[in-house]
Design a protein around this motif. Structure first.
Motif, short mmCIF file in Angstrom:
data_model
loop_
_atom_site.label_atom_id
_atom_site.label_comp_id
_atom_site.label_asym_id
_atom_site.label_seq_id
_atom_site.Cartn_x
_atom_site.Cartn_y
_atom_site.Cartn_z
N THR A 294 -2.00 13.43 -2.15
CA THR A 294 -2.51 13.93 -0.30
C THR A 294 -0.91 13.65 -0.13
OG1 THR A 294 -4.40 12.54 -0.80
CG2 THR A 294 -4.27 12.69 1.85
N LEU A 295 -0.53 12.53 0.44
CA LEU A 295 1.00 12.78 1.11
C LEU A 295 1.36 14.59 1.01
CD1 LEU A 295 2.35 9.40 -0.26
CD2 LEU A 295 1.45 10.26 1.77
N THR B 273 -2.42 8.61 -3.91
CA THR B 273 -2.48 9.31 -2.69
C THR B 273 -0.97 10.33 -2.54
OG1 THR B 273 -1.23 7.42 -1.22
CG2 THR B 273 -3.60 7.54 -1.90
N SER C 91 -0.36 4.11 0.52
CA SER C 91 -0.81 5.03 1.11
C SER C 91 0.24 5.65 2.86
CB SER C 91 -2.11 5.42 1.00
OG SER C 91 -2.26 3.70 1.89
N LYS C 92 0.64 4.21 2.80
CA LYS C 92 1.75 3.96 3.71
C LYS C 92 2.97 4.02 3.30
CE LYS C 92 -2.06 1.69 6.83
NZ LYS C 92 -3.17 1.23 7.23
N ASP D 104 1.08 -1.26 -0.14
CA ASP D 104 0.27 -0.04 0.08
C ASP D 104 1.16 0.97 0.12
OD1 ASP D 104 -2.29 2.14 0.23
OD2 ASP D 104 -2.82 1.06 2.39
N LYS E 280 -1.88 2.46 -4.53
CA LYS E 280 -2.78 3.50 -3.74
C LYS E 280 -1.53 4.49 -4.37
CE LYS E 280 -5.40 1.27 -1.01
NZ LYS E 280 -5.88 0.78 0.59
#
Length: 447
Positions: free
Chosen positions: A223-224, A220, A139-140, A137, A217
């Motif tokens: 977003t980060l 993202t 997003s992390k 993932d 993802k």
């Protein structure tokens, strides 16, 4: 001569019957061969195995649905172990030429014995018939390398525990090495008779099975950048670590967007290339930070070192968990038991806090009682007693002087003589009219 003709007919009849029996046997053998070929083809078609590993909610089911061209399919993610399949179609006729079994694993490491086992993972002259896809993932990003190391360790331990002959293990490892040596860019030709050795850092850990790393993802990134102030240097650092990992295990790398499937078709072609030895004529892509595609065999340490110019402020030996910014964990600690304070203890503590916060010179508050609630009349204080007592004494003297003051002759006003008020002697002069009430006038004429 009659006997000779009868014997001749008998011999011909026996020969014909024997020929018919042979033809039937050959026909049966022919159908047996056909059925065996069909059975073998069907068995081989189902033996191809794709194993998808990754954490829960990392996007594995979405990736599989996109590979199966099921963009609008809303299948629920399974628990533990999922099974699916992928129809491999001919690129010219669109006919199904094979069926690829897909096993998806969610944190249940014990299920590997049913998916990646001697029953499903078989050996042939082309190597093992399986491939592994590691899904992480994006997003992390601070946990990407940790999860990749975790799953590759699980896979390594499982392969080591499989009952595989050492000669077969060396053979599949050498075939994987050869596949990386034979890679060439589209439009170029590689002499397969003369293979150059792998460069430093390539395939240092050879598991003998093709691997592809898929980062989901990737959209993202915006977003980060907005929430955690990520810059291009952070994304280059993530790319540097992931490409080094793929280089070590001879894996391909694919970035997949959560909303768009730009690299999904490339991933499908790459899987077909690794599983069925079909050509893969797609050039690598490392320019766009959110659309990376690096096939196994192309990358080197020298190509990865191009990113070092933007990573001078980082120590490349540090883990991503200690370098990348993380969101603050604002969840309350539910593991610690919280006990309610006694009411009297709470009120006593609040009273002490209020007393400590009282400004200097302020009088302490007293509880209301029936005695303190009564209002007392002001009393005059003794001379020299204090400011309040002196003030009362001055006011008292002022009013007493007004009461005892005698009026001057001829003066008119509301004041009365003290003597007349005390002796009761009749007044000789008429009383002056009150300022609030007009004086009375006599109705009799003057004499």
């Amino acid at each position: 001569g009659g006997g000779g003709a009868g014997e001749k007919d008998s011999v011909l009849k026996q020969w014909y019957q024997r020929r018919v029996r042979v033809s039937k046997l050959e026909e049966q053998d022919l159908w047996s061969d056909i059925l065996n070929d069909v059975s073998t083809a069907s068995t081989n078609k189902d033996k191809k195995c794709l194993l998808v590993l990754g954490d829960e909610f990392s996007g594995k089911t979405t990736v599989i649905n996109r590979l199966r061209r099921l963009e609008g399919h809303t299948s629920k993610a399974g628990l533990g172990l999922e099974y699916s399949y992928l129809d491999i179609r001919d690129q010219f006729s669109d006919d199904i030429i094979s069926r690829l079994s897909i096993w998806t694993l969610n944190n249940d490491q014990t299920s590997l014995q049913y998916t990646l086992s001697e029953r499903h993972l078989t050996y042939s002259d082309k190597g093992w018939n399986g491939m592994v896809v590691l899904v992480v993932d994006y997003s992390k990003p601070w946990s990407i390398m940790e999860r990749l190391e975790h799953w590759i360790e699980v896979l390594d331990k499982h392969i080591e525990g499989m009952k595989i002959e050492s000669s077969e293990r060396r053979d599949v490892c050498s075939k994987l090495t050869k596949s990386l040596q034979e890679y060439c860019l589209p439009g170029t030709e590689n002499n397969k008779d003369i293979l150059l050795p792998l460069t430093e850092g390539v395939l240092d850990n050879n598991l003998g099975i093709p691997i592809a790393v898929v980062c989901t993802k990737v959209d993202t990134m915006t977003t980060l950048e907005k929430d955690l102030d990520y810059t291009d240097a952070y994304f280059d650092l993530i790319q540097w670590h992931v490409r080094k990992f793929c280089l070590k295990f001879g894996a391909g790398l694919f970035y997949l967007n959560g909303k768009e499937s730009a690299n999904t078709d490339l991933l499908y072609k790459y899987i077909v290339h690794k599983m069925y030895s079909l050509p893969f004529d797609i050039s690598p892509s490392v320019i766009d930070k959110d659309c990376l595609m690096v096939p196994a065999g192309w990358d080197t340490l020298q190509k990865i070192s191009i990113l070092n110019d933007t990573l001078r402020s980082f120590n490349l030996e540090d883990d991503l968990t200690t370098v990348l910014p993380k969101p603050l964990n604002r969840r309350a600690d539910t593991s610690r038991e919280i006990k309610a304070e006694d009411d009297q203890s709470f009120l006593t503590r609040m009273q002490s806090l209020l007393q400590n916060q009282r400004p200097a010179g302020a009088r302490p508050s007293k509880p209301l009682t029936s005695q303190t609630s009564r209002t007392a009349l002001p009393t005059s204080a003794a001379p020299g007693g204090g400011g309040a007592g002196e003030k009362d004494s001055v006011l008292s003297n002022f009013f007493n002087s007004l009461l005892n003051k005698k009026p001057t002759p001829g003066a008119s006003g509301p004041s009365v003589r003290a003597g007349a008020a005390t002796t009761g002697t009749p007044r000789t002069n008429p009383a002056p009219a009150s300022p609030r009430q007009p004086a009375r006038t006599s109705s009799k004429p003057a004499e």
